[in-house]
Design an enzyme around this catalytic site. Structure first.
Site, PDB file in Angstrom:
ATOM      1  N   HIS A   1      36.559  45.043  33.996  1.00 32.72           N
ATOM      2  CA  HIS A   1      37.734  44.528  33.297  1.00 32.72           C
ATOM      3  C   HIS A   1      38.124  43.155  33.841  1.00 32.72           C
ATOM      4  CE1 HIS A   1      41.640  44.266  31.405  1.00 32.72           C
ATOM      5  NE2 HIS A   1      42.258  44.242  32.568  1.00 32.72           N
ATOM      6  N   SER A   2      38.454  42.230  32.941  1.00 37.72           N
ATOM      7  CA  SER A   2      39.043  40.936  33.300  1.00 37.72           C
ATOM      8  C   SER A   2      38.197  40.192  34.341  1.00 37.72           C
ATOM      9  CB  SER A   2      40.480  41.156  33.785  1.00 37.72           C
ATOM     10  OG  SER A   2      41.174  39.943  33.896  1.00 37.72           O
ATOM     11  N   TYR A   3      38.759  39.936  35.530  1.00 38.75           N
ATOM     12  CA  TYR A   3      38.027  39.193  36.557  1.00 38.75           C
ATOM     13  C   TYR A   3      36.804  39.973  37.043  1.00 38.75           C
ATOM     14  CZ  TYR A   3      37.460  35.729  40.268  1.00 38.75           C
ATOM     15  OH  TYR A   3      36.981  34.713  41.067  1.00 38.75           O
TER      16      TYR A   3
END
Length: 422
Positions: free
Chosen positions: A292-294
């Protein structure tokens, strides 16, 4: 009468001048004191003058909150959701209270991983000495021994720790949307081994030692008698103290320093370390990654560092609102081509779930997560991600079966031809 009035005018004039001088002197002293005060603390600090102490409960019970049967955080007396603004006009205090609750939530999620999911900690670095800072990841009992499937979960950046997607969702919505627990239990039901990474646990924070007081500067010599100078200093100090009494000294936060965890000082380092010491040594034939995300950026960095290993071991990668950038991260053409075939990125969008979206970069397909909220993209894509993994694995197994059948047919034909020749 007139002569007396004329005689009094010079006296009144002198008295008026004297009073003006005294008043001016007092104003100058107050101005000096104010300047001295503002040089010590800024206006933001003055706003904190009425803050209560930063002392908060250590358990959910002391906070008077608990998770109900639906995994929602509720006040034990009122049944109401968590209220951030517990005290009006005290934003910093409210934020500190929220952070204190967040730390309790982190420990609560660790307990769920251990008790509900039967996971155990693996300490990082694996060869840590007794006095160095350490981190950890969580493993299911078969994470390293499962011969078929392994799922690796990588969260985004920030305060979240192992087992969490978003602290805000855990506190304000529920455990299912904010934690990785549903992904872990679903994966275990479908016979995956699971590794839960901890990419934000990068350092040990310790309190800084108190600074020693600087040597006092030598007193300037004065022609005034010592006794007179002391009385003058006392008088000025008293005026300043009286002026400062209007303001309480704002609370000072404890100064800390960070000691990095060896080879795990960043999310990228952590993912690479876990790959080298755990994932690459796992028995699973098919490795699946969800980031997720980073965490997506950290995965792409892993590909850059271990491109051939990842291509040989990883079956599919599910990204949710990934923060990666194949140009800024300088990925190879081979990496980009592989990502197009093996990755899918569920991104925040107003479009319905799984709606194909225009690719922004030539890396992997982008589809809608069915929500415009970044932190919700993982939970909203839950079923789609597992369906994606199943479809990729099924296609791979069909391809392998076809290759095996072709190999057997070719070998059989070869033996038949040899028999005819004989």
């Amino acid at each position: 009468m007139l002569s007396h009035l004329c005689a009094a005018i010079p006296v009144l004039y002198i008295l008026w001048i004297t009073m003006a001088q005294v008043t001016g002197q007092e104003d100058r002293e107050k101005t000096t004191a104010l300047k001295d005060l503002l040089s010590r603390i800024d206006l933001d600090e003055l706003m904190k003058k009425d803050e209560p102490p930063f002392t908060f409960p250590k358990t959910l019970e002391e906070f008077e909150y608990a998770f109900n049967e639906y995994g929602q955080l509720r006040h034990t007396n009122t049944g109401e959701p968590f209220v951030f603004n517990a005290r009006e006009d005290l934003h910093r205090w409210n934020q500190k209270r929220y952070e204190a609750l967040g730390e309790i939530i982190t420990q609560y999620v660790y307990e769920l991983l251990e008790k509900k999911c039967n996971m155990t900690k693996a300490i990082l670095p694996v060869d840590a000495t007794g006095d160095e800072p350490t981190s950890f990841i969580y493993l299911t009992p078969d994470a390293l021994s499962n011969p078929s499937k392994l799922l690796v979960l990588i969260q985004g950046s920030g305060v979240v720790r192992a087992g969490q997607w978003a602290r805000r969702l855990i506190i304000n919505q529920d455990l299912d949307s904010g934690t990785q627990i549903p992904f872990i239990t679903r994966a275990m039901e479908e016979n995956y081994g699971v590794m839960v990474l901890n990419p934000n646990e990068n350092y040990l924070e310790v309190e800084k030692p108190a600074k020693s007081s600087p040597l006092s500067s030598p007193v300037e010599l004065s022609d005034e008698p010592a006794e007179k100078r002391e009385r003058k200093d006392d008088k000025e100090s008293k005026k300043k103290r009286e002026f400062y009494e209007k303001y309480r000294n704002p609370q000072k936060e404890t100064e800390t320093e960070r000691i990095p965890i060896r080879e795990n000082g960043s999310s990228e380092e952590h993912v690479l370390y876990v790959w080298d010491h755990f994932v690459s040594k796992a028995a699973a034939k098919n490795v699946f990654i969800m980031a997720h995300s980073y965490g997506g950026l950290s995965f792409v960095e892993l590909m850059i560092q271990r491109e051939m290993q990842v291509k040989n071991r990883v079956c599919a990668v599910a990204l949710t609102d990934s923060a990666h950038n194949i140009w800024l991260q300088e990925t190879s053409k081979g990496t980009q081509d592989w990502m197009q075939q093996h990755c899918c990125n569920w991104v925040s969008s107003p479009e319905p779930l799984d709606t194909p979206l225009d690719p922004m970069l030539p890396d992997c397909p982008r589809v809608s997560a069915g929500t415009e909220r970044h932190e919700l993209t993982s939970w909203m894509s839950f079923n789609s991600i597992f369906r994606f993994f199943s479809e990729v694995l099924e296609a791979k197994e069909d391809e392998e079966a076809e290759e095996t059948a072709n190999t057997v047919t070719t070998r059989s034909s070869s033996l038949k031809n040899k028999h005819q020749d004989l």
